[in-house]
Enzyme design. Structure first.
Site, mmCIF file in Angstrom:
data_model
loop_
_atom_site.group_PDB
_atom_site.id
_atom_site.type_symbol
_atom_site.label_atom_id
_atom_site.label_comp_id
_atom_site.label_asym_id
_atom_site.label_seq_id
_atom_site.Cartn_x
_atom_site.Cartn_y
_atom_site.Cartn_z
ATOM 1 N N GLU A 51 -1.554 -8.054 8.113
ATOM 2 C CA GLU A 51 -0.237 -8.333 8.687
ATOM 3 C C GLU A 51 -0.390 -8.950 10.060
ATOM 4 O O GLU A 51 -0.984 -8.338 10.945
ATOM 5 C CB GLU A 51 0.563 -7.030 8.771
ATOM 6 C CG GLU A 51 2.023 -7.291 8.949
ATOM 7 C CD GLU A 51 2.869 -6.057 8.629
ATOM 8 O OE1 GLU A 51 3.391 -5.475 9.578
ATOM 9 O OE2 GLU A 51 3.004 -5.696 7.447
ATOM 10 N N LYS A 98 20.380 7.554 -1.781
ATOM 11 C CA LYS A 98 19.793 6.537 -0.898
ATOM 12 C C LYS A 98 19.620 5.195 -1.632
ATOM 13 O O LYS A 98 19.899 4.131 -1.084
ATOM 14 C CB LYS A 98 18.431 7.033 -0.387
ATOM 15 C CG LYS A 98 17.738 6.016 0.509
ATOM 16 C CD LYS A 98 16.340 6.418 0.923
ATOM 17 C CE LYS A 98 15.668 5.276 1.660
ATOM 18 N NZ LYS A 98 14.230 5.451 1.844
ATOM 19 N N ASP A 109 9.020 -6.217 3.768
ATOM 20 C CA ASP A 109 8.797 -5.874 5.179
ATOM 21 C C ASP A 109 10.053 -5.225 5.706
ATOM 22 O O ASP A 109 11.157 -5.699 5.445
ATOM 23 C CB ASP A 109 8.515 -7.137 5.988
ATOM 24 C CG ASP A 109 7.127 -7.623 5.715
ATOM 25 O OD1 ASP A 109 6.185 -7.033 6.252
ATOM 26 O OD2 ASP A 109 6.992 -8.562 4.919
ATOM 27 N N LYS A 164 7.780 3.048 -1.253
ATOM 28 C CA LYS A 164 8.624 1.856 -1.328
ATOM 29 C C LYS A 164 8.671 1.345 -2.755
ATOM 30 O O LYS A 164 9.717 0.942 -3.243
ATOM 31 C CB LYS A 164 8.024 0.736 -0.465
ATOM 32 C CG LYS A 164 8.223 0.859 0.992
ATOM 33 C CD LYS A 164 7.820 -0.488 1.593
ATOM 34 C CE LYS A 164 7.629 -0.411 3.060
ATOM 35 N NZ LYS A 164 7.265 -1.718 3.625
ATOM 36 N N GLY A 179 8.491 8.413 5.924
ATOM 37 C CA GLY A 179 8.776 7.491 7.024
ATOM 38 C C GLY A 179 9.883 8.002 7.948
ATOM 39 O O GLY A 179 9.925 9.185 8.315
ATOM 40 N N SER A 185 0.851 -1.190 0.000
ATOM 41 C CA SER A 185 0.000 0.000 0.000
ATOM 42 C C SER A 185 0.889 1.244 0.000
ATOM 43 O O SER A 185 0.399 2.364 -0.004
ATOM 44 C CB SER A 185 -0.902 -0.007 1.245
ATOM 45 O OG SER A 185 -0.089 -0.082 2.387
HETATM 46 P P1 IMP Z 1 6.358 -1.857 6.747
HETATM 47 O O1 IMP Z 1 7.304 -2.897 6.292
HETATM 48 O O2 IMP Z 1 5.540 -1.315 5.633
HETATM 49 O O3 IMP Z 1 5.547 -2.289 7.926
HETATM 50 O O4 IMP Z 1 7.253 -0.613 7.164
HETATM 51 C C1 IMP Z 1 7.740 -0.386 8.440
HETATM 52 C C2 IMP Z 1 7.872 1.080 8.731
HETATM 53 O O5 IMP Z 1 9.177 1.494 8.428
HETATM 54 C C3 IMP Z 1 6.916 2.004 7.996
HETATM 55 O O6 IMP Z 1 6.437 2.950 8.910
HETATM 56 C C4 IMP Z 1 7.750 2.682 6.954
HETATM 57 O O7 IMP Z 1 7.337 3.993 6.752
HETATM 58 C C5 IMP Z 1 9.135 2.644 7.583
HETATM 59 N N1 IMP Z 1 10.146 2.470 6.556
HETATM 60 C C6 IMP Z 1 10.437 1.355 5.866
HETATM 61 N N2 IMP Z 1 11.426 1.572 4.988
HETATM 62 C C7 IMP Z 1 11.750 2.863 5.117
HETATM 63 C C8 IMP Z 1 12.697 3.683 4.456
HETATM 64 O O8 IMP Z 1 13.441 3.313 3.530
HETATM 65 N N3 IMP Z 1 12.726 4.955 4.875
HETATM 66 C C9 IMP Z 1 11.926 5.446 5.860
HETATM 67 N N4 IMP Z 1 11.047 4.721 6.507
HETATM 68 C C10 IMP Z 1 10.946 3.434 6.133
#
Ligand code: IMP
Length: 182
Positions: free
Chosen positions: A40, A162, A69, A16, A142, A12
């Site tokens: 999840e 990055k 993830d 990413k 994030g 979603s």
């Molecule tokens: P999920 O895998 O989507 O549950 O992500 C975990 C959390 O880490 C989320 O809040 C994302 O916004 C944050 N996150 C994951 N990868 C990054 C990144 O590359 N930069 C900043 N935040 C990240």
């Protein structure tokens, strides 16, 4: 003309996907986007979460796909927020994280890319060490404005490269080398 893709990124989170697309483009792999909010399960293991999520995604779209993830692991907080990074970002956010820290600021970002098709399910991990900045710096998504990768003085939100060094890049590089030989 309809564009054809090698595989799909199911998530979603468009941020990413855009990063994953840029990275996989550089390996000659065309990545499409399927915007889907996947259920999840809560677990202390990112790997268990990932396998369940990938199988669930495949059952919904029946296409070769990857899911991702991630977690931000802060050493002085025993790895918190780790697998709960998404929930913690939505609740206390970057300001809340900064308020929890004193001088010990080492952390790492971990990405687990899981590929799933009819026959195969396989995960690839990428990690990057760094520190948590003292202030929010830059306008990234994030945790980017508070994560300073090792050997840098700038946050992920402030640097231009990055996608050449992140946890996502490292996991996708491993995935691409396996996928292209598959
Ligand atoms: P999920 O895998 O989507 O549950 O992500 C975990 C959390 O880490 C989320 O809040 C994302 O916004 C944050 N996150 C994951 N990868 C990054 C990144 O590359 N930069 C900043 N935040 C990240």
């Amino acid at each position: 003309m309809q564009q054809s893709f090698d595989l799909y990124f199911v998530s979603s989170n468009k941020h990413k996907y855009l990063e994953a697309k840029t990275i996989l483009d550089s390996f000659g792999i065309r990545l499409g986007f399927l915007k889907l909010s996947l259920e999840e399960i809560q677990s202390d293991s990112i790997k268990i979460i990932a396998i369940k999520k990938a199988k669930n995604a495949f059952s919904k779209c029946n296409k070769s796909l990857i899911i991702e993830d991630d977690g931000l692991f802060i050493n002085s907080l025993d790895g918190f927020p780790g697998p709960y990074s998404s929930f913690v970002f939505q609740t206390i956010g970057n300001k809340g994280i900064l308020n929890l820290l004193d001088t010990k600021r080492n952390a790492k970002f971990v990405s687990l890319i899981t590929y799933c098709d009819k026959k195969t399910i396989k995960s690839f991990e990428g990690k990057i060490d760094g520190t948590i900045s003292k202030k929010i710096k830059g306008k990234g998504w994030g945790y980017d404005p508070i994560f300073v990768p090792k050997n840098s003085t700038k946050t992920f939100a402030e640097i231009k490269n990055k996608n050449e060094l992140s946890h996502r890049y490292k996991a996708l590089k491993k995935f691409a080398s396996w996928y292209l030989r598959k």
